[in-house]
Write an enzyme that holds these catalytic residues in place. Structure first.
Site, short mmCIF file in Angstrom:
data_model
loop_
_atom_site.label_atom_id
_atom_site.label_comp_id
_atom_site.label_asym_id
_atom_site.label_seq_id
_atom_site.Cartn_x
_atom_site.Cartn_y
_atom_site.Cartn_z
N LYS A 111 0.83 -1.10 0.16
CA LYS A 111 0.01 -0.18 0.20
C LYS A 111 0.89 1.18 -0.04
O LYS A 111 1.96 1.34 0.53
CB LYS A 111 -0.92 0.09 1.30
CG LYS A 111 -1.92 0.97 1.29
CD LYS A 111 -2.66 0.84 2.50
CE LYS A 111 -4.08 2.11 2.62
NZ LYS A 111 -4.94 1.74 3.91
N SER A 162 -9.55 1.86 3.63
CA SER A 162 -8.72 2.64 2.49
C SER A 162 -7.42 1.47 1.93
O SER A 162 -6.74 2.30 1.02
CB SER A 162 -7.97 3.66 3.51
OG SER A 162 -7.01 2.90 4.57
N SER A 211 -9.67 -0.67 7.55
CA SER A 211 -9.18 -0.28 6.45
C SER A 211 -8.50 -1.41 5.50
O SER A 211 -8.15 -1.52 4.28
CB SER A 211 -8.20 0.80 6.38
OG SER A 211 -8.71 1.82 6.44
#
Length: 453
Positions: free
Chosen positions: A78, A153, A177
């Site tokens: 990420k 997220s 997330s």
């Protein structure tokens, strides 16, 4: 089955016996990305040349007997997990793009184990949305239905896992997330015990964990990235739990009503109830429990996070502040109306959540619930409510475990009538991360064959 669809466990075995090369695998993964990425939009800083070079080095290590635990396995990270030389925009055009000086602990451990990190993955604005909406990245979409969100997220990580961009993807989680996008994309995602994986920039509730297509791959990845790092004062020594569980006699708390937030969709409730029935048939003792958290707890957390984000945005120069997503600016616009008492009370609700969750584990071994009360919502929406004043109505099942530091994982347990994945969440006592993944594996393989669209 294409090479890109092989699990990490399968890849390591085949690299070891010489029947497959890391070079062949990364080429197929990059071909998959080239094929799907214009529609899915899960990647950031894609580096095909670097990936090919890393795969060739891995091939050499397998030949000379020096291969690591994940050598040659394609992986993504990420974008808010730093990798040396790549800027960390945090999903927003408001960030100054400065190349990271070094790998964050989790990314460094992947490299040390020989994983081929071929790209970063997308995230929404400051990681404060459960969607892929960003002023920096293209809109990330759900591979199962491109009109729907991948969640957030860890939007790109979940979409990449579901789309078959290789087997291993690292995400972050501070309120759901990892688990929310994993649930909406039909993959496994674990929020580890707080501190099990060094974050590098620790914050209450924030963790790093893998998103994968199988629980066994998640366990493998977690074993590699776990452990203490001096850059994170909250990090812990590596744990010695095992990827095993006995369902017979397991005390399961079935939580179907979060007590706050959006109502649970009947199809979601039915799917999670079916998972409970599978566990009960295997000998578990399943008992429904009342809601764990309250409206006061969720609203208090909102107040604290709102002020924290407002302070971060206020510190930006005017030109960069104007680039922040309008929904985020609207959310923080009321922070000045909160008193110091309000903020302190909000902070105290994080501890109230932790105490409420811990109390449940005095009587139960696992808490089974939906990951989210709804299936994936339209991709263009920042929030499922489409209302910046109500941004957290969908996280009541996930955020308590961030506050309590307990591990929680997801597993797909069914499909909606519109062919969208439905995830169940399995939360367990501290340091039993691999137990949670073993339960996910049981439901995925031994429990039943969940119907697919």
């Amino acid at each position: 089955m294409r090479l890109a669809d092989l699990t990490a466990m399968e890849l390591v075995a085949r690299f070891g016996d010489g029947s497959l090369s890391p070079v062949e695998v990364i080429e197929d993964v990059l071909a998959r990305v080239e094929e799907l990425e214009p529609r899915v939009c899960a990647t950031y800083a894609l580096d095909p040349d670097g990936a090919r070079a890393a795969a060739r080095e891995s091939e050499r290590r397998w030949r000379d007997g020096s291969a690591g635990a994940l050598d040659g396995v394609p992986a993504t990270v990420k974008e808010n997990i730093a990798t040396r030389g790549t800027p960390v925009p945090q999903g927003t055009a408001a960030t100054a793009l400065v190349p990271a000086a070094e790998d964050a602990p989790a990314a460094a451990r992947l490299r040390e184990a020989g994983a081929v990190i071929f790209c970063k993955t997308t995230m929404p604005e400051y990681g404060m949305l459960s969607s892929g909406v960003s002023t920096f990245h293209h809109l990330t979409r759900n591979p199962w239905d491109l009109s729907k969100t991948a969640g957030g997220s860890s939007a790109g990580a979940a979409a990449a896992a579901a789309a078959g961009y290789g087997p291993l993807h690292l995400g972050t989680d501070i309120g759901g997330s990892i688990r929310l996008p994993a649930g909406w994309c039909g993959v496994v995602g674990i929020k580890p015990t707080h501190g099990r994986v060094a974050v590098g920039n620790p914050y209450p509730g924030r963790v790093i964990g893998p998103l994968t297509r199988t629980a066994a791959d998640a366990a493998l990845a977690l074993s590699v990235i776990s452990g203490y790092d001096p850059r994170d004062h909250t990090s812990l020594p590596a744990a010695d739990d095992s990827f095993a569980v006995s369902v017979e006699g397991l005390r399961v708390a079935l939580l179907l009503d979060a007590g706050v937030g959006l109502p649970v969709d009947p199809e979601v409730e039915a799917a999670v109830s079916s998972a409970a029935a599978v566990l009960e048939k295997a000998g578990a003792v399943v008992e429904p429990i009342p809601p764990i958290i309250t409206r006061e707890m969720l609203d208090g957390l909102d107040s604290f996070w709102r002020v924290r984000s407002a302070a971060d945005i206020a510190a930006l120069p005017d030109d960069r502040r104007a680039k922040v997503l309008p929904e985020i600016r609207q959310w923080v616009s009321t922070a000045g109306e909160l008193s110091g008492f309000d903020v302190f009370h909000g902070y105290s609700q994080m501890h109230a959540m932790a105490a409420a969750v811990t109390a449940v584990f005095t009587s139960y071994d696992v808490i089974l619930s939906p990951v989210a009360p709804i299936t994936a919502f339209p991709a263009e929406l920042a929030y499922p409510t489409d209302d910046p004043s109500k941004p957290f109505e969908h996280i009541a099942f996930t955020v308590p475990y961030n506050m309590s530091a307990h591990p929680a994982t997801t597993v797909n347990v069914g499909w909606s009538s519109t062919n969208l994945p439905i995830g169940a969440q399995l939360a367990v006592p501290h340091h039993q991360d691999l137990t949670a993944l073993a339960l996910a594996d049981f439901l995925d393989t031994a429990g039943r064959d969940w119907p697919t669209p």
